[in-house]
Design an enzyme around this catalytic site. Structure first.
Site, PDB file in Angstrom:
ATOM      1  N   TYR A 138       0.819  -1.211   0.000  1.00 41.75           N
ATOM      2  CA  TYR A 138       0.000   0.000   0.000  1.00 41.75           C
ATOM      3  C   TYR A 138       0.855   1.264   0.000  1.00 41.75           C
ATOM      4  CZ  TYR A 138      -4.757  -1.774   0.871  1.00 41.75           C
ATOM      5  OH  TYR A 138      -5.982  -2.344   0.765  1.00 41.75           O
ATOM      6  N   LYS A 188       2.993 -15.339   2.495  1.00 34.82           N
ATOM      7  CA  LYS A 188       3.170 -16.023   1.215  1.00 34.82           C
ATOM      8  C   LYS A 188       4.656 -16.290   1.061  1.00 34.82           C
ATOM      9  CE  LYS A 188       1.616 -17.560  -2.791  1.00 34.82           C
ATOM     10  NZ  LYS A 188       0.755 -18.756  -2.914  1.00 34.82           N
ATOM     11  N   ASP A 220      -3.196 -18.098   0.350  1.00 38.76           N
ATOM     12  CA  ASP A 220      -4.209 -18.761  -0.482  1.00 38.76           C
ATOM     13  C   ASP A 220      -4.931 -19.842   0.314  1.00 38.76           C
ATOM     14  OD1 ASP A 220      -1.781 -20.122  -0.445  1.00 38.76           O
ATOM     15  OD2 ASP A 220      -1.861 -20.747  -2.544  1.00 38.76           O
ATOM     16  N   ASP A 244      -6.498  -6.821   4.051  1.00 41.63           N
ATOM     17  CA  ASP A 244      -7.619  -6.147   3.383  1.00 41.63           C
ATOM     18  C   ASP A 244      -8.550  -7.194   2.775  1.00 41.63           C
ATOM     19  OD1 ASP A 244      -9.126  -4.060   2.148  1.00 41.63           O
ATOM     20  OD2 ASP A 244      -8.075  -4.484   0.263  1.00 41.63           O
ATOM     21  N   ASP A 248     -12.417  -8.753   4.392  1.00 39.47           N
ATOM     22  CA  ASP A 248     -13.697  -8.704   3.670  1.00 39.47           C
ATOM     23  C   ASP A 248     -14.308 -10.102   3.594  1.00 39.47           C
ATOM     24  OD1 ASP A 248     -13.618  -5.970   3.114  1.00 39.47           O
ATOM     25  OD2 ASP A 248     -14.296  -6.262   1.048  1.00 39.47           O
TER      26      ASP A 248
HETATM   27  C1  IPM Z   1     -10.494  -1.040   3.958  1.00 47.14           C
HETATM   28  C2  IPM Z   1     -10.729  -0.415   2.609  1.00 47.14           C
HETATM   29  C3  IPM Z   1      -9.578   0.525   2.292  1.00 47.14           C
HETATM   30  C4  IPM Z   1      -8.316  -0.304   2.238  1.00 47.14           C
HETATM   31  C5  IPM Z   1      -9.749   1.358   1.007  1.00 47.14           C
HETATM   32  C6  IPM Z   1     -11.039   2.125   1.010  1.00 47.14           C
HETATM   33  C7  IPM Z   1      -8.571   2.279   0.806  1.00 47.14           C
HETATM   34  O1  IPM Z   1     -10.899  -1.399   1.642  1.00 47.14           O
HETATM   35  O2  IPM Z   1     -10.422  -0.298   4.967  1.00 47.14           O
HETATM   36  O3  IPM Z   1     -10.389  -2.260   4.033  1.00 47.14           O
HETATM   37  O4  IPM Z   1      -7.994  -0.879   1.191  1.00 47.14           O
HETATM   38  O5  IPM Z   1      -7.626  -0.372   3.252  1.00 47.14           O
HETATM   39 MG    MG Z   2     -10.959  -3.349   2.412  1.00 48.51          MG
END
Ligand code: IPM
Ligand code: MG
Length: 353
Positions: A138, A188, A220, A244, A248
């Site tokens: 990042y 990884k 993975d 990240d 999710d």
């Molecule tokens: C998160 C989001 C952010 C990230 C984006 C919006 C920059 O996806 O907080 O997980 O990638 O960190």
């Molecule tokens: Mg995110």
């Protein structure tokens, strides 16, 4: 308790409004809370041309904690990268050194049907993802898109220093220590040197936490295991990008991204607290959004930054009672439940609080 409130874009202002009502109720109940408001993301670009204006930085710097709604919206998609609302989020994380991102994924029994996984796979799920938040690909340099030998080449740099890995490892071991004492580090290392170092350093740090059982998993495989048997995990620790993605994925095990709070902490437990969902522009301003993730973020704030465990639990208990009483916003609704909007959900939490 000085709290900077940055509502942001989309549904941000609506969900933050409900969380602020909760803070106001706690203030009336005797907590010494002071709120100050600022701009971040697209609304800040509209007002100042920048997603993280200096005034917001000063406000956030001086606050003990920050409560954030969400940033982003389709109207900002064509802006240059430096002006995109997401840059505001990345900038505040980096500038305030909020390197430790805690993302719990808890399945509330009342919402078991909301998960797309079988009941027995997710029932009782309670895991914590500890994501490093200020390093990795990042932020690594060099980065860019350049002409090379007559064609465009895009590149980013995955990079971690030993110090960065150590400090997030300590946070993860300490989190595991307070839970079921199992930590799985995700990397990884079969392909990426950067994550070989990650693994080596995590093993070194583990010697200070003999009571925590450490395991390692390639990313993975971790993605697969999270849907195959998520309850094998207690705490997961990983870098910024893997975290990240995996967070999710983990949120969907619970069926409801609208329920999950998060904390991003610095070395001194100053923190930024936000729901893990986004700004949901499609439902913004319609009183449809679920404010519970933001309200639960306030609980995390009271716990991690202010050491107010009792107040944190009051909020969490109130949220559970709201669900047990059948109140549901659209994202978690089922036939036979009490369908409510954003504000009425806030009313319900306040009534139990
Ligand atoms: C998160 C989001 C952010 C990230 C984006 C919006 C920059 O996806 O907080 O997980 O990638 O960190
Ligand atoms: Mg995110």
């Amino acid at each position: 308790m000085k709290i900077a409130v940055l509502a942001g874009d989309g549904i941000g202002p609506e969900i933050i409004a409900q969380a602020v009502r909760v803070l106001d109720a706690l203030k009336t109940g005797g907590l010494d809370i002071e709120l100050e408001y600022g701009l971040i993301g697209g609304c800040a670009v509209d007002a100042t041309g920048e997603p993280y204006p200096e005034a917001t930085h000063q406000l956030a710097r001086q606050a003990d904690a920050i409560l954030l709604g969400a940033v982003g919206g389709p109207q900002y998609d064509t802006l240059p990268r430096q002006q995109r609302p997401e840059r505001g989020l990345l900038a505040i994380r980096k500038e305030l050194n909020l390197f430790a991102n805690l993302r719990p994924a808890i399945l509330y029994p009342e919402l078991a049907n909301a998960s797309s996984l079988k009941y027995e796979v997710v029932a009782g799920l309670d895991i914590m993802i500890v994501r490093e938040l200020t390093g990795d690909i990042y932020f690594g340099e060099p980065r860019g898109i350049e002409m090379r030998d007559g064609q465009r080449v895009g590149f980013n740099t995955m990079r971690y220093s030993e110090t960065e890995i150590k400090r997030i490892a300590h946070v993860a071991f300490q989190a595991a220590n307070k839970r079921n004492r199992k930590l799985c580090s995700v990397d990884k290392m079969n392909v990426l040197e950067c994550t070989q170092l990650w693994r080596d350093v995590v093993i070194e740090v583990s010697r200070e936490y003999p009571q925590v059982i450490l395991s390692h998993m390639l990313v993975d495989n971790a993605a697969m295991q999270l849907v195959r048997d998520p309850k094998q995990f207690d705490v997961l620790v990983t870098g910024n990008m893997f975290g990240d993605i995996l967070s999710d994925e983990a949120s969907m095990l619970t069926g409801s991204i609208g329920m999950l709070p998060s904390a991003s902490l610095d070395e001194n437990n100053k923190g930024l607290y936000e729901p893990i969902h986004g700004s949901a522009p499609d439902i913004a301003g319609k009183d449809l959004a679920n404010p519970l993730a933001t309200i639960l973020s306030v609980a995390m704030m009271l716990r991690y930054t202010f050491n107010q465990e009792e107040a944190a639990q009051r909020i969490e208990r109130a949220t559970k009672k709201v669900l047990a009483s059948g109140f549901r916003t659209k994202d978690i609704d089922e036939p036979g439940m009490k369908s409510v909007g954003t504000r009425a959900m806030g009313d319900a939490v306040l009534s139990f609080l």
